[in-house]
Design a protein around this motif. Structure first.
Motif, PDB file in Angstrom:
ATOM      1  N   UNK A   1      -2.998  89.146  66.024  1.00 32.40           N
ATOM      2  CA  UNK A   1      -4.184  89.325  66.733  1.00 32.40           C
ATOM      3  C   UNK A   1      -5.427  89.928  65.882  1.00 32.40           C
ATOM      4  N   UNK A   2      -5.197  90.098  64.696  1.00 31.96           N
ATOM      5  CA  UNK A   2      -6.275  90.586  63.842  1.00 31.96           C
ATOM      6  C   UNK A   2      -7.314  89.684  63.188  1.00 31.96           C
ATOM      7  N   UNK A   3      -7.998  90.122  62.270  1.00 35.38           N
ATOM      8  CA  UNK A   3      -9.209  89.030  61.720  1.00 35.38           C
ATOM      9  C   UNK A   3      -8.454  88.679  60.428  1.00 35.38           C
ATOM     10  N   UNK A   4      -8.899  87.486  60.012  1.00 37.40           N
ATOM     11  CA  UNK A   4      -8.457  87.067  58.656  1.00 37.40           C
ATOM     12  C   UNK A   4      -9.486  87.285  57.664  1.00 37.40           C
TER      13      UNK A   4
ATOM     14  N   UNK B   1       9.215  77.849  46.729  1.00 39.28           N
ATOM     15  CA  UNK B   1       8.201  78.693  47.277  1.00 39.28           C
ATOM     16  C   UNK B   1       8.381  78.917  48.988  1.00 39.28           C
ATOM     17  N   UNK B   2       8.021  80.177  49.315  1.00 40.86           N
ATOM     18  CA  UNK B   2       8.231  80.556  50.427  1.00 40.86           C
ATOM     19  C   UNK B   2       6.763  80.757  51.124  1.00 40.86           C
ATOM     20  N   UNK B   3       6.483  79.710  52.162  1.00 36.59           N
ATOM     21  CA  UNK B   3       5.053  79.871  52.771  1.00 36.59           C
ATOM     22  C   UNK B   3       5.425  80.458  54.280  1.00 36.59           C
ATOM     23  N   UNK B   4       4.516  81.308  54.502  1.00 36.26           N
ATOM     24  CA  UNK B   4       4.185  82.034  55.944  1.00 36.26           C
ATOM     25  C   UNK B   4       3.138  81.613  56.667  1.00 36.26           C
ATOM     26  N   UNK B   5       3.480  81.407  57.844  1.00 38.07           N
ATOM     27  CA  UNK B   5       2.715  80.578  58.839  1.00 38.07           C
ATOM     28  C   UNK B   5       1.910  81.958  59.646  1.00 38.07           C
ATOM     29  N   UNK B   6       0.595  81.880  59.889  1.00 39.63           N
ATOM     30  CA  UNK B   6      -0.126  82.912  60.733  1.00 39.63           C
ATOM     31  C   UNK B   6      -0.868  82.233  61.826  1.00 39.63           C
ATOM     32  N   UNK B   7      -0.514  82.596  62.985  1.00 35.28           N
ATOM     33  CA  UNK B   7      -1.263  81.745  64.300  1.00 35.28           C
ATOM     34  C   UNK B   7      -1.873  82.900  64.959  1.00 35.28           C
ATOM     35  N   UNK B   8      -3.139  82.529  65.159  1.00 32.55           N
ATOM     36  CA  UNK B   8      -4.160  83.321  66.050  1.00 32.55           C
ATOM     37  C   UNK B   8      -4.268  82.550  67.326  1.00 32.55           C
TER      38      UNK B   8
ATOM     39  N   UNK C   1       7.174  71.859  54.859  1.00 28.23           N
ATOM     40  CA  UNK C   1       6.731  73.014  53.679  1.00 28.23           C
ATOM     41  C   UNK C   1       6.571  74.123  54.668  1.00 28.23           C
ATOM     42  N   UNK C   2       6.300  74.225  56.177  1.00 32.00           N
ATOM     43  CA  UNK C   2       5.952  75.255  57.000  1.00 32.00           C
ATOM     44  C   UNK C   2       6.093  74.541  58.218  1.00 32.00           C
ATOM     45  N   UNK C   3       6.313  75.609  59.243  1.00 29.05           N
ATOM     46  CA  UNK C   3       6.481  75.238  60.609  1.00 29.05           C
ATOM     47  C   UNK C   3       6.081  76.640  61.399  1.00 29.05           C
ATOM     48  N   UNK C   4       5.526  76.398  62.607  1.00 30.12           N
ATOM     49  CA  UNK C   4       5.182  77.366  63.449  1.00 30.12           C
ATOM     50  C   UNK C   4       6.482  77.537  64.332  1.00 30.12           C
TER      51      UNK C   4
ATOM     52  N   UNK D   1      -5.612  77.727  75.627  1.00 29.64           N
ATOM     53  CA  UNK D   1      -5.949  78.503  74.482  1.00 29.64           C
ATOM     54  C   UNK D   1      -5.901  77.493  73.130  1.00 29.64           C
ATOM     55  N   UNK D   2      -6.819  77.734  72.395  1.00 36.12           N
ATOM     56  CA  UNK D   2      -6.843  77.071  70.942  1.00 36.12           C
ATOM     57  C   UNK D   2      -6.297  77.928  69.950  1.00 36.12           C
ATOM     58  N   UNK D   3      -5.106  77.303  69.461  1.00 41.08           N
ATOM     59  CA  UNK D   3      -4.242  78.096  68.456  1.00 41.08           C
ATOM     60  C   UNK D   3      -4.792  77.689  67.032  1.00 41.08           C
ATOM     61  N   UNK D   4      -5.359  78.845  66.224  1.00 41.34           N
ATOM     62  CA  UNK D   4      -5.669  78.473  64.914  1.00 41.34           C
ATOM     63  C   UNK D   4      -4.201  78.966  64.136  1.00 41.34           C
ATOM     64  N   UNK D   5      -4.009  77.887  63.048  1.00 37.89           N
ATOM     65  CA  UNK D   5      -2.833  77.909  62.219  1.00 37.89           C
ATOM     66  C   UNK D   5      -3.212  77.767  60.926  1.00 37.89           C
ATOM     67  N   UNK D   6      -2.768  78.944  59.996  1.00 44.32           N
ATOM     68  CA  UNK D   6      -2.911  78.804  58.672  1.00 44.32           C
ATOM     69  C   UNK D   6      -1.399  79.103  57.935  1.00 44.32           C
ATOM     70  N   UNK D   7      -1.563  78.569  56.780  1.00 45.19           N
ATOM     71  CA  UNK D   7      -0.246  78.792  55.796  1.00 45.19           C
ATOM     72  C   UNK D   7      -0.707  79.415  54.491  1.00 45.19           C
ATOM     73  N   UNK D   8       0.084  80.601  54.240  1.00 46.87           N
ATOM     74  CA  UNK D   8      -0.242  81.257  53.078  1.00 46.87           C
ATOM     75  C   UNK D   8       1.281  81.523  52.207  1.00 46.87           C
ATOM     76  N   UNK D   9       0.952  81.483  50.934  1.00 44.60           N
ATOM     77  CA  UNK D   9       2.479  82.059  50.220  1.00 44.60           C
ATOM     78  C   UNK D   9       2.870  83.502  50.466  1.00 44.60           C
ATOM     79  N   UNK D  10       3.920  83.745  50.659  1.00 45.28           N
ATOM     80  CA  UNK D  10       4.465  84.970  50.933  1.00 45.28           C
ATOM     81  C   UNK D  10       4.505  85.728  49.678  1.00 45.28           C
TER      82      UNK D  10
END
Length: 621
Positions: free
Chosen positions: A151-154, A204-211, A581-584, A612-621
């Motif tokens: 629920x925060x800002x990126x 690598x370990x990828x982290x998924x962030x969903x807003x 590589x990553x999955x929600x 809702x429009x779900x915004x999905x981004x991936x970053x390396x943990x």
């Protein structure tokens, strides 16, 4: 000395073993189906009670009652989850064994009446299984819990990471990350300026962030971009979705996901007078937003949302006609055509239930500023899919995906000329459902054919120079399936020569190389049930493919019913190897045919049926 020949009690033995097999399979496969397991337990308990003579006078009543309870429990389960053939088989056999044993007690040593015969028990078991099947066909599958959203800002600086300078140009599409639903109108699905924020390294370990957006945008189809700090949501175009009343566009702040403006382009809230079916939005090369949907075409100012120009497209009967999007040639001209329905099915459901392919279609060429009709031609063969456009030797060709053939027009001197030399290229066989819109890349057109049966899906490569030159592959031919089908066509990577295909009915995705000299070769294949378009992100040497996986699928038996699942997960794979590589986590499903839309800064946008429009981004943990 007299010996006693003891008979093996086959009926109770088979009944108990059969139910134990069903129960053990549930446990082994991790299938939490309490009602079905309860049915197994009822069958086992009834068999043991009668076998050990605990209630001998009531044995037939206990066995018959247990058969009824098994059908009822499984019927309740089917009403929630649907019914599959393996489930019906286990139920039918269990009910038959229960009833057959009850017949043995009822008949005794007396004369056997017709209802004591084995075939009567079989008939009753078939009826019981049929009841479960019919109940399952009406199942409204309950959704799984949705993953927690951030629920925060990126970091807004991430939005500037895409290697592109946005701006207008003199061609068909605005220079940006995502100006059109499939990246370009050849429909390659290559979003080369979209980035993947994670790592392609296997360790690598990828982290998924969903807003998620706070406002809801029911019936959304796709999202396009212009500048890094904004996205444009096209919604309201799936008539079957509650709250979708016709095409609308909302501009959102890409940092906060807050709404900047919202424009209702047209209202189609009465299914009896208008067919509300997805058209499309695109960011034209001249810097305007263009919408074609239902019976309208509109030009919008992306700064203010003001409708600069709007026209009614020609329709004889608005209740049965709907224009399904547009494509543009290199000079910016718009091309569109209508689809027809012949029943009152709502929204996209009409495409599956009552698409009227006997109607005569007209292909329109529209001026992108005035929206006036420049020219129009009557199509020789009905065309269902979206329009691909490609340039060969400096000439724009408008391809028409017919149900059984693919054909094309030359766009020269503001005129459409049917290319009779290339001809009507047939790619289907008898009983196939039909061909999908091709990906037209360079000198080849790639066409997927849905069979709708156990026959494996063929994929054709047809030369755009000489249509007699062609190759075919069936990437899932060794996988057993009830039906081979996908409502979305594939993607083609011009840099690697790889074609990406999925088969929803089979439940697999694949990567295939194509060589003009030797044809196709399967490179990788992974189990993943998806029904959406596959989008390619990033540079040629680090390409990532993003699509979805359907989860909590109802156990139904038709190609379109399986698309009524309740949840999806977004999946990122290494396009070269198929490695995940990553999955929600679980998201609400998309409306059928909607697009996962790439944006700036490694973000993709998933329009879900909850609005809702779900915004999905991936970053390396």
């Amino acid at each position: 000395m007299k010996t006693e020949n003891k008979k093996i009690p086959w009926l109770p033995t088979l009944l108990i073993v059969w139910n134990l097999i069903d129960l053990v399979l549930h446990v082994a496969m991790g299938m939490a189906e309490p009602l079905r397991i309860s049915g197994n337990i009822v069958g086992i308990v009834a068999a043991l009670v009668v076998w050990f003579g605990l209630a001998k006078p009531y044995a037939p009543h206990i066995l018959g009652g247990a058969a009824v309870v098994v059908v009822v429990l499984n019927g309740i389960h089917a009403s929630q989850k649907g019914s599959a053939i393996p489930m019906l088989l286990f139920i039918g056999v269990a009910v038959f064994l229960l009833l057959r044993w009850a017949q043995v007690f009822l008949a005794g040593d007396g004369d056997q009446r017709f209802y004591h015969r084995w075939w009567a028990a079989l008939a009753a078991a078939v009826i019981g299984a049929a009841i479960v099947f019919l109940v399952g066909m009406t199942a409204d599958v309950q959704g799984l819990p949705i993953m927690q959203v951030y629920e925060g800002d990126l970091d807004s600086a991430l939005l500037e990471q895409s290697n592109i300078t946005p701006g207008p140009n003199d061609t068909d599409l605005y220079t940006t990350v995502n100006a059109a639903e499939h990246s370009d109108y050849a429909r390659s699905h290559i979003f080369e300026y979209a980035i993947f924020g994670g790592s392609l390294d296997e360790v690598a370990s990828n982290q998924v962030i969903v807003r998620a957006t706070a406002p809801v945008y029911p019936g959304a189809y796709n999202v396009v971009t212009r500048n890094p700090d904004e996205i444009f949501v096209y919604y309201g175009v799936y008539g079957e979705v509650e709250g979708a009343i016709g095409p609308a566009v909302a501009r959102l702040d890409a940092n906060t996901l807050q709404e900047v403006w919202n424009t209702q382009v047209a209202v189609y809230d009465d299914n009896a007078t208008a067919w509300n079916y997805p058209g499309v939005i695109g960011m034209h090369g001249n810097g305007t937003l263009i919408v074609v949907s239902g019976g309208t075409a509109a030009v919008l100012d992306p700064d203010t949302g003001e409708i600069i120009n709007q026209v009614d497209l020609p329709r004889e009967n608005p209740a049965i006609e709907s224009y399904n999007g547009f494509a543009t040639t290199s000079d910016g001209t718009l091309f569109t055509k209508a689809l027809f329905r012949n029943c009152d099915a709502i929204g996209s459901a009409a495409l599956a239930k009552c698409l009227d392919t006997e109607k005569t279609q007209t292909l329109l060429a529209l001026d992108p500023v005035t929206l006036e009709v420049i020219t129009q031609v009557e199509l020789p063969v009905f065309s269902t899919g979206r329009i691909p456009i490609a340039v060969h030797d400096g000439i724009d060709y408008v391809y028409m995906p017919g149900v059984t053939e693919v054909y094309r027009y030359r766009w020269e001197n503001q005129s459409l000329v049917l290319d009779e030399d290339w001809g009507l290229v047939s790619v289907t066989e008898e009983d196939d459902l039909g061909a999908m819109a091709p990906n037209v890349i360079g000198e080849w057109a790639f066409v997927q054919v849905n069979t709708g049966s156990s026959k494996p899906m063929p994929v054709w490569a047809v030369s755009t120079i000489d249509p007699s030159q062609r190759y075919m592959i069936q990437p899932f031919e060794d996988i057993e399936t009830r039906f081979s089908f996908n409502a979305a066509h594939g993607a083609f990577d011009t840099a690697s020569g790889m074609l990406y295909m999925a088969d929803t009915g089979t439940g697999y995705v694949s990567g295939i190389t194509f060589d003009p000299e030797t044809g196709f070769e399967l490179v990788w294949r992974e189990e993943q049930t998806t029904s959406v378009f596959q989008q390619l992100l990033g540079s040629a040497d680090e390409r990532v493919i993003v699509t979805s996986e359907l989860v909590n699928i109802p156990h139904r038996l038709t190609p379109f019913a399986i698309l009524g699942t309740t949840n999806e997960q977004v999946v990122f794979r290494n396009a070269a190897t198929g490695q995940e590589l990553a999955r929600t986590g679980n998201l609400p499903r998309m409306s059928q045919g909607a697009n996962i839309s790439p944006g700036f800064g490694g973000r993709v946008y998933f329009p879900a049926v909850d609005g809702k429009i779900y915004e999905i981004s991936v970053q390396v943990e």
